[in-house]
Design an enzyme around this catalytic site. Structure first.
Site, PDB file in Angstrom:
ATOM      1  N   GLU A 196     -26.003  50.914  79.119  1.00 28.17           N
ATOM      2  CA  GLU A 196     -25.133  50.702  77.736  1.00 28.17           C
ATOM      3  C   GLU A 196     -25.703  51.834  76.915  1.00 28.17           C
ATOM      4  OE1 GLU A 196     -25.708  47.486  74.944  1.00 28.17           O
ATOM      5  OE2 GLU A 196     -23.669  47.014  75.174  1.00 28.17           O
ATOM      6  N   CYS A 246     -19.789  45.778  72.068  1.00 25.32           N
ATOM      7  CA  CYS A 246     -20.358  45.390  73.503  1.00 25.32           C
ATOM      8  C   CYS A 246     -19.260  45.110  74.274  1.00 25.32           C
ATOM      9  CB  CYS A 246     -21.469  44.062  73.219  1.00 25.32           C
ATOM     10  SG  CYS A 246     -20.251  42.777  72.426  1.00 25.32           S
ATOM     11  N   GLU A 298     -25.582  36.336  73.736  1.00 27.26           N
ATOM     12  CA  GLU A 298     -24.486  37.280  73.833  1.00 27.26           C
ATOM     13  C   GLU A 298     -25.206  38.786  74.021  1.00 27.26           C
ATOM     14  OE1 GLU A 298     -21.625  36.574  74.587  1.00 27.26           O
ATOM     15  OE2 GLU A 298     -21.117  34.664  73.551  1.00 27.26           O
ATOM     16  N   LYS A 346     -30.498  35.263  60.592  1.00 30.18           N
ATOM     17  CA  LYS A 346     -31.353  36.283  60.295  1.00 30.18           C
ATOM     18  C   LYS A 346     -30.267  37.517  60.841  1.00 30.18           C
ATOM     19  CE  LYS A 346     -33.620  39.201  62.269  1.00 30.18           C
ATOM     20  NZ  LYS A 346     -33.233  40.537  61.732  1.00 30.18           N
TER      21      LYS A 346
HETATM   22  P1  NAD Z   1     -31.046  44.305  68.837  1.00 33.44           P
HETATM   23  O1  NAD Z   1     -31.300  43.614  70.133  1.00 33.44           O
HETATM   24  O2  NAD Z   1     -31.897  45.512  68.554  1.00 33.44           O
HETATM   25  O3  NAD Z   1     -31.134  43.592  67.535  1.00 33.44           O
HETATM   26  C1  NAD Z   1     -30.364  42.276  67.382  1.00 33.44           C
HETATM   27  C2  NAD Z   1     -30.947  41.532  66.272  1.00 33.44           C
HETATM   28  O4  NAD Z   1     -32.137  40.980  67.024  1.00 33.44           O
HETATM   29  C3  NAD Z   1     -31.422  42.229  65.117  1.00 33.44           C
HETATM   30  O5  NAD Z   1     -31.130  41.091  63.933  1.00 33.44           O
HETATM   31  C4  NAD Z   1     -33.026  42.191  65.345  1.00 33.44           C
HETATM   32  O6  NAD Z   1     -33.674  42.355  64.127  1.00 33.44           O
HETATM   33  C5  NAD Z   1     -33.168  41.177  66.094  1.00 33.44           C
HETATM   34  N1  NAD Z   1     -34.584  41.250  66.642  1.00 33.44           N
HETATM   35  C6  NAD Z   1     -35.272  42.467  67.212  1.00 33.44           C
HETATM   36  N2  NAD Z   1     -36.260  42.025  68.021  1.00 33.44           N
HETATM   37  C7  NAD Z   1     -36.369  40.809  68.044  1.00 33.44           C
HETATM   38  C8  NAD Z   1     -37.230  39.954  68.659  1.00 33.44           C
HETATM   39  N3  NAD Z   1     -38.165  40.372  69.377  1.00 33.44           N
HETATM   40  N4  NAD Z   1     -36.978  38.441  68.818  1.00 33.44           N
HETATM   41  C9  NAD Z   1     -35.788  38.169  67.928  1.00 33.44           C
HETATM   42  N5  NAD Z   1     -35.071  38.922  67.297  1.00 33.44           N
HETATM   43  C10 NAD Z   1     -35.295  40.163  67.404  1.00 33.44           C
HETATM   44  O7  NAD Z   1     -29.564  44.970  68.928  1.00 33.44           O
HETATM   45  P2  NAD Z   1     -28.697  45.856  67.856  1.00 33.44           P
HETATM   46  O8  NAD Z   1     -29.215  47.029  68.250  1.00 33.44           O
HETATM   47  O9  NAD Z   1     -28.766  45.275  66.705  1.00 33.44           O
HETATM   48  O10 NAD Z   1     -27.274  45.570  68.608  1.00 33.44           O
HETATM   49  C11 NAD Z   1     -26.890  46.435  69.398  1.00 33.44           C
HETATM   50  C12 NAD Z   1     -26.881  45.573  70.743  1.00 33.44           C
HETATM   51  O11 NAD Z   1     -26.242  44.370  70.567  1.00 33.44           O
HETATM   52  C13 NAD Z   1     -25.997  46.106  72.001  1.00 33.44           C
HETATM   53  O12 NAD Z   1     -26.922  46.078  73.105  1.00 33.44           O
HETATM   54  C14 NAD Z   1     -24.699  45.484  71.875  1.00 33.44           C
HETATM   55  O13 NAD Z   1     -24.227  45.459  73.278  1.00 33.44           O
HETATM   56  C15 NAD Z   1     -25.321  43.922  71.746  1.00 33.44           C
HETATM   57  N6  NAD Z   1     -23.941  43.221  71.276  1.00 33.44           N
HETATM   58  C16 NAD Z   1     -23.728  42.241  71.963  1.00 33.44           C
HETATM   59  C17 NAD Z   1     -22.501  41.491  71.792  1.00 33.44           C
HETATM   60  C18 NAD Z   1     -22.161  40.289  72.609  1.00 33.44           C
HETATM   61  O14 NAD Z   1     -21.353  39.614  71.871  1.00 33.44           O
HETATM   62  N7  NAD Z   1     -22.223  40.331  73.856  1.00 33.44           N
HETATM   63  C19 NAD Z   1     -22.093  41.772  70.615  1.00 33.44           C
HETATM   64  C20 NAD Z   1     -22.537  42.768  69.483  1.00 33.44           C
HETATM   65  C21 NAD Z   1     -23.460  43.543  70.245  1.00 33.44           C
END
Ligand code: NAD
Length: 498
Positions: free
Chosen positions: A401, A302, A268, A192
């Protein structure tokens, strides 16, 4: 029966909307479609399939059936074949995927030659090699517990059905870092992707369905604007493991939702990594690199270092060097070959970043450069590369962040103080140290609690290097052998020796 490897690539751009991939079939979403937006122009560039909970249910059922009732998890050579076939098919589409990725993600084009496209596609070959070369059975020899001689062995087995939930910032890298090792290990997958970048996943689904031998149900791709479908993957008892990348807040929600069914979670999450400059470092080179790092892809990574820690006596000089470097890295059109800093992904993300810049002002910080929207762009979600000084590490902009091209510069009073400041964070994902004396550098590398460290500009990113965080940056490791092992369980087998 395998497909010919030399079929010419068909265009991937959807005529109407991209499809879902469910049980081997490309199908429309039951919820209609949603818009895909170019963050550099704010234009609608097309549509993606809007899945509903019923579509997600069908995808999970297909993955479960493919895992439980086919040979997928036991046929290691076939899995390696499918992964290499997918790699080769996608590489044949590189030009079109590059154009669509830059349009959808807003990432600078130069990154598509590495981690935004070609790197992760190529890495599928690494995961294919792991499937083929892994020692699936280990002979432990004989032992006589309770006086009876037994021959024992350990078997590696796939965990089962994986729910992969991914963000928008490096969609190909993160999608393939999950589906590559999961499929190589013998798992089946429901992916997803984030609502902001559905095509990066859906077009891979089209290639899988039309150009590879992946059996139906082994890999399913479900696009939607409904975050609830991610939650559905976390709660459904038919899913054995949730592999999640995203914000720490959502990671907590995933872990809590997975608890009732005790499924394995792999997380992650976010970071607030420190770039430590020691007093024997080349200050100009370090400040240039710190500026380059934080503006790359508008800071939407990230692992990007977003706190620059410099010796207190060099603070003024470091501010000048860093803001001069940032001024030469203006936010610009990501399709231009020289652009390093493109737009943010969405208006919502720009609001969030601008909110943090205002917060820095409110907390008494000095905006040394940037702080606004670039005048050259009246369209697109751009924010100027921004340097903030005059705050302590306890300030919210130094603790939270931001996920934008925003760097907070902080003074330190020696190596141990720098380590203490770096560790004064809820996160522990990445970091950097610059200096000359190897003993002092190693002491800093040892002292910072984090998952990765780059020394004097060293780049750790590679298929064989595990990546992940400590503290609230996550649980587990992605990529490398450690990443592959996340998708494996161990079964111990004993047979009496008569
Ligand atoms: P997000 O947490 O808002 O969303 C990530 C994913 O989770 C999306 O596909 C979203 O639809 C889904 N999602 C949202 N709510 C959910 C729930 N309650 N249950 C399950 N899935 C849900 O993150 P974002 O805004 O898309 O991405 C940015 C964040 O990702 C930043 O905090 C960044 O640091 C992190 N990130 C981490 C890494 C890593 O490897 N550590 C890599 C890239 C991004």
């Amino acid at each position: 029966m395998t497909r010919p490897a030399t079929a010419p690539p068909k265009p991937l751009r959807p005529a109407i909307a991209s499809d879902l991939l469910v049980d081997g079939a490309l199908i429309p979403g039951s919820g209609g479609t949603f818009d895909v937006i170019n963050p550099a122009t704010e234009e609608v560039i097309g549509q993606a399939a809007e899945a509903t909970a019923a579509d997600m249910d069908a995808a999970i059922a297909a993955a479960r059936r493919a895992f439980d009732h086919t040979d997928w998890s036991r046929d290691h050579a076939f899995r390696a074949h499918c992964l290499r076939q997918l790699r080769d098919a996608l590489l044949a589409h590189t030009d079109e995927l590059r154009e669509l990725t830059v349009a959808e993600v807003g990432c600078p084009s130069f990154l598509t030659h590495g981690p935004q496209l070609v790197g992760p596609i190529t890495d599928l070959g690494y995961f294919a090699d792991l499937a083929e070369n892994h020692t699936w059975t280990v002979d432990l020899g004989e032992a006589s517990p309770m006086g009876i001689k037994n021959r024992r062995e350990l078997r590696s087995e796939a965990v089962g059905v994986v729910g992969a939930i991914t963000p928008w910032n490096f969609p190909h890298q993160i999608n393939f870092a999950k589906i590559g090792p999961a499929l190589a290990a013998g798992c089946t997958v429901v992916l997803k992707p984030a609502p902001d970048t559905p095509w990066s996943a859906a077009l891979v689904g089209k290639v899988i369905a039309e150009e590879t031998d992946f059996p139906p149900g082994v890999i399913n791709i479900v696009t939607s604007t409904d975050h609830g479908l991610g939650a559905q993957l976390s709660t459904d008892p038919r899913v054995d493991l949730v592999s999640f990348t995203g914000s720490t807040a959502t990671g907590r929600a995933v872990m809590a939702a997975a608890a009732p069914t005790l499924k394995k979670v792999f997380l992650e999450l976010g970071g607030k990594s420190a770039f430590i400059v020691l007093d024997d470092a080349d200050l100009a080179a370090a400040c240039n690199m710190a500026a380059f790092s934080v503006v790359t892809h508008a800071g939407q990574g990230c692992a990007i270092t977003t706190r620059l820690l410099v010796p207190r006596e060099n603070l003024a000089e470091a501010i000048t060097l860093t803001k001069n470097a940032m001024a030469g890295l203006a936010a610009d059109d990501p399709t231009k070959p020289g652009t390093i800093c493109g737009p943010l992904i969405s208006a919502r993300q720009r609001e969030r970043v601008e909110g943090y810049i205002q917060l820095a002002r409110d907390e008494g910080g000095v905006i040394e450069t940037g702080g606004g929207r670039p005048g050259a762009h009246d369209r697109g979600f751009f924010v100027e590369p921004t340097l903030i000084s005059g705050l302590e590490n306890s300030a919210r902009v130094a603790q939270e962040e931001i996920f934008g091209p925003v760097l907070v510069i902080l003074p330190h009073d020696g190596d141990q103080d720098a380590i203490n400041i770096a560790n004064d964070s809820p996160y522990g994902l990445s970091g950097a140290v610059w200096g000359t004396d190897p003993d002092r550098i190693n002491a800093v590398v040892d002292g910072v609690r984090t998952g990765t460290m780059g020394v004097n500009g060293g780049i750790w990113y590679s298929a064989d290097v595990p990546f992940g965080g400590v503290k609230q940056s996550g649980i587990g490791r992605e990529m490398g052998m450690a990443g592959f092992s996340e998708y494996l369980d161990t079964k111990a087998v004993a047979v009496p020796v008569l």
